[in-house]
Motif scaffolding. Structure first.
Motif, PDB file in Angstrom:
ATOM      1  N   VAL A  39       0.850  -1.092  -0.094  1.00 28.12           N
ATOM      2  CA  VAL A  39      -0.126   0.055   0.186  1.00 28.12           C
ATOM      3  C   VAL A  39       0.877   1.373  -0.110  1.00 28.12           C
ATOM      4  CG1 VAL A  39      -1.622   1.296   1.258  1.00 28.12           C
ATOM      5  CG2 VAL A  39      -1.837  -1.342   1.353  1.00 28.12           C
ATOM      6  N   VAL A  40       0.862   2.236  -0.961  1.00 34.02           N
ATOM      7  CA  VAL A  40       1.519   3.354  -0.957  1.00 34.02           C
ATOM      8  C   VAL A  40       0.709   4.613  -0.742  1.00 34.02           C
ATOM      9  CG1 VAL A  40       3.126   4.530  -2.689  1.00 34.02           C
ATOM     10  CG2 VAL A  40       3.055   2.092  -2.858  1.00 34.02           C
ATOM     11  N   VAL A  41       1.426   5.194   0.647  1.00 32.33           N
ATOM     12  CA  VAL A  41       0.547   6.411   1.000  1.00 32.33           C
ATOM     13  C   VAL A  41       1.720   7.587   0.623  1.00 32.33           C
ATOM     14  CG1 VAL A  41      -0.490   7.656   3.027  1.00 32.33           C
ATOM     15  CG2 VAL A  41      -0.657   5.023   2.502  1.00 32.33           C
ATOM     16  N   ALA A  42       1.063   8.685  -0.014  1.00 35.29           N
ATOM     17  CA  ALA A  42       1.978   9.824   0.014  1.00 35.29           C
ATOM     18  C   ALA A  42       1.379  11.119   0.190  1.00 35.29           C
ATOM     19  CB  ALA A  42       2.525   9.786  -1.623  1.00 35.29           C
ATOM     20  N   ALA A  43       2.396  12.085   0.502  1.00 40.94           N
ATOM     21  CA  ALA A  43       1.792  13.392   0.707  1.00 40.94           C
ATOM     22  C   ALA A  43       1.437  14.030  -0.598  1.00 40.94           C
ATOM     23  CB  ALA A  43       3.086  14.207   1.216  1.00 40.94           C
ATOM     24  N   ALA A  44       0.128  14.694  -0.563  1.00 43.00           N
ATOM     25  CA  ALA A  44      -0.337  15.248  -1.721  1.00 43.00           C
ATOM     26  C   ALA A  44       0.079  16.406  -2.263  1.00 43.00           C
ATOM     27  CB  ALA A  44      -2.003  15.379  -1.409  1.00 43.00           C
ATOM     28  N   THR A  45       0.883  17.252  -1.401  1.00 37.55           N
ATOM     29  CA  THR A  45       1.356  18.244  -1.681  1.00 37.55           C
ATOM     30  C   THR A  45       2.900  18.419  -0.507  1.00 37.55           C
ATOM     31  OG1 THR A  45       0.295  19.831  -0.149  1.00 37.55           O
ATOM     32  CG2 THR A  45      -0.437  19.563  -2.144  1.00 37.55           C
ATOM     33  N   PRO A  46       3.735  19.135  -1.145  1.00 36.56           N
ATOM     34  CA  PRO A  46       4.617  19.800  -0.168  1.00 36.56           C
ATOM     35  C   PRO A  46       4.018  20.831   0.857  1.00 36.56           C
ATOM     36  CG  PRO A  46       5.457  20.613  -2.209  1.00 36.56           C
ATOM     37  CD  PRO A  46       4.078  20.131  -2.531  1.00 36.56           C
ATOM     38  N   ASP A  47       4.746  21.196   2.043  1.00 36.65           N
ATOM     39  CA  ASP A  47       4.041  22.154   2.947  1.00 36.65           C
ATOM     40  C   ASP A  47       4.713  23.464   2.312  1.00 36.65           C
ATOM     41  OD1 ASP A  47       2.725  20.891   5.074  1.00 36.65           O
ATOM     42  OD2 ASP A  47       4.751  19.975   5.387  1.00 36.65           O
ATOM     43  N   PRO A  48       3.726  24.572   2.098  1.00 36.50           N
ATOM     44  CA  PRO A  48       4.437  26.056   1.760  1.00 36.50           C
ATOM     45  C   PRO A  48       5.253  26.473   2.509  1.00 36.50           C
ATOM     46  CG  PRO A  48       2.276  26.014   2.596  1.00 36.50           C
ATOM     47  CD  PRO A  48       2.444  24.728   2.698  1.00 36.50           C
ATOM     48  N   PRO A  49       6.299  27.268   2.031  1.00 39.74           N
ATOM     49  CA  PRO A  49       7.479  27.746   2.766  1.00 39.74           C
ATOM     50  C   PRO A  49       6.944  28.752   3.822  1.00 39.74           C
ATOM     51  CG  PRO A  49       7.538  28.695   0.626  1.00 39.74           C
ATOM     52  CD  PRO A  49       6.522  27.623   0.562  1.00 39.74           C
ATOM     53  N   SER A  50       5.876  29.179   3.568  1.00 42.04           N
ATOM     54  CA  SER A  50       5.284  30.226   4.714  1.00 42.04           C
ATOM     55  C   SER A  50       3.878  29.920   4.541  1.00 42.04           C
ATOM     56  CB  SER A  50       5.887  31.454   4.500  1.00 42.04           C
ATOM     57  OG  SER A  50       5.541  32.196   3.282  1.00 42.04           O
ATOM     58  N   ARG A  51       2.964  30.363   5.554  1.00 41.72           N
ATOM     59  CA  ARG A  51       1.521  30.242   5.484  1.00 41.72           C
ATOM     60  C   ARG A  51       0.891  31.674   5.253  1.00 41.72           C
ATOM     61  NH1 ARG A  51      -1.553  27.604  10.429  1.00 41.72           N
ATOM     62  NH2 ARG A  51      -0.488  26.057   9.906  1.00 41.72           N
ATOM     63  N   GLY A  52      -0.051  31.639   4.153  1.00 47.22           N
ATOM     64  CA  GLY A  52      -0.886  32.773   4.219  1.00 47.22           C
ATOM     65  C   GLY A  52       0.096  33.859   3.500  1.00 47.22           C
TER      66      GLY A  52
END
Length: 419
Positions: A218-231
């Motif tokens: 079962v392969v589970v993966a992060a849908a996106t990276p995290d943005p460098p800064s929020r908002g």
């Protein structure tokens, strides 16, 4: 997992319901270059909170020397909202994921970290987790919580195969991720959790993922990276990230306690499941203290732990059936929300849908202090009891009077004399 903004992250506890939240403040007029080093976190309001250091997603790439994330000196005293949301206490009465191996592709995992002793195998340089994020995630997947058992992961009986998908500072690249996926396949991992997301499709990675799925993982993966800064306010077009975009991969995004995605989350159309990804507590590679973290990688770890729990409970199910079970039993929403307990316990019909609505964990709610409600409920209960006692007293008085009248008002037990 995005690094917490300086001076904005607090661990909050409310009476009757504990919670951990990442609380952003307004961005300064002129933002400095994003720092990805751990930030000092203020204490929460009054006695309901406690200070915990933040777990970064990567170390500052501009620094001349690598300074690893320092050990935390703080320990969380209570269970955070995410574990309550997934109903882990009840889940663990059904399964701990024993017999299942989860390959974690991240920044590495410290094999000696508290709560992971004896259940971590490392390959290459994965034992050196300078960033700390991989060890943090491993605790969410398979940690026992150490001396704080209520901070156990989803599958505390599972084993972890630690693989590096990043350099020592935490920056991923397709060559490392591809090699890690292949190593996980060769090791016959039951679940492969890719906690990083790449912006471009890579032919070698595509083949590696296809081979992993063919082998039954079962392969589970992060849908996106995290943005460098929020908002930040920048308009970022929706796009697909990899390997989450590969066929058959369970793509996971992060969510807040209310079920919504965080402000500033990167847009993508490739999301299959949302899982808790804010204000989550776990351990790290140095010391026995706790950290506070969040982001897509955290949500991916929770989904991978749930996949391990399902594989342990339904060992004959193929990988695609495990993925279908995780999505079919999720809370219905714009993005289905992971329900680990329902995924393990629900009986599915022939078509893969719940045969009779899945038994749910606690409904997703906005975190609130319930102490006033608890006090009001107590007062109402007292009034009901007092009122019931009054009614019973009146009934007994009426009964006693009727019996006395029948005896001609003589005391009970007195004899009668015939004239």
């Amino acid at each position: 997992m995005r690094p917490p903004a300086r001076g904005t992250t607090r661990l909050l506890y409310g009476a009757g319901l504990t919670a951990a939240l990442l609380l952003p403040t307004a961005a300064p007029a002129q933002a400095a270059p994003p720092s990805r080093t751990p930030a000092a976190l203020p204490a929460a309001d009054g006695a309901k909170g406690q200070e915990l250091p933040g777990m970064p997603t990567a170390l500052d790439p501009r620094a001349e020397t690598v300074a690893c994330t320092p050990a935390s000196k703080e320990k969380a005293k209570k269970q955070d909202w995410s574990r309550q949301r997934l109903d882990l206490d009840r889940l663990h009465r059904h399964t701990t994921g024993a017999g299942v191996t989860v390959a974690l592709i991240s920044t590495g995992v410290d094999p000696g970290a508290e709560g992971l002793d004896g259940r971590v195998t490392v390959q290459g340089q994965a034992a050196d987790d300078c960033v700390g994020q991989g060890t943090f995630l491993a605790g969410l997947i398979a940690g026992t919580g150490g001396s704080t058992s209520r901070l156990a992961g989803v599958a505390p009986g599972a084993k972890i195969l630690a693989l590096r998908g990043t350099d020592r500072r935490g920056d991923p690249n397709s060559t490392l991720v591809t090699a890690a996926v292949r190593a996980a396949t060769a090791a016959k991992a039951d679940v492969i959790a890719v906690a990083v997301a790449l912006p471009r499709k890579d032919a070698a990675l595509t083949r590696a993922v296809a081979e992993a799925r063919k082998a039954g993982a079962v392969v589970v993966a992060a849908a996106t990276p995290d943005p460098p800064s929020r908002g930040s306010g920048d308009e970022i077009p929706s796009r697909t990230y990899w390997p989450a975009g590969e066929p058959g991969v369970l793509a996971v995004a992060d969510m807040l306690p209310g079920g919504t995605r965080p402000d500033g989350a990167l847009p993508t159309g490739s999301v299959d499941l949302a899982a808790p990804g804010a204000g989550v507590v776990s351990g790290g590679p140095r010391g026995k203290g706790h950290y506070l973290g969040g982001g897509v990688a955290v949500a991916t770890a929770y989904a991978a732990g749930a996949a391990a729990a399902v594989r342990a409970t339904h060992p004959d199910d193929p990988a695609d059936a495990v993925t279908r079970r995780l999505t079919a039993t999720a809370y219905p929403a714009d993005i289905p929300q992971l329900d680990a307990y329902a995924a393990v316990t629900t009986v599915l019909g022939a078509a893969g849908a719940p045969a009779a609505g899945p038994e749910r964990a606690a409904e997703p709610v906005a975190v609130r202090d319930t102490s006033d409600t608890d006090r009001a409920t107590g007062r109402a209960t007292l009034f009901v009891l007092l009122g019931s006692a009054g009614v019973l007293s009146l009934l007994w008085a009426g009964f006693a009077l009727s019996r006395a009248r029948a005896r001609g008002w003589r005391p009970a037990g007195a004899g009668t004399t015939e004239s």
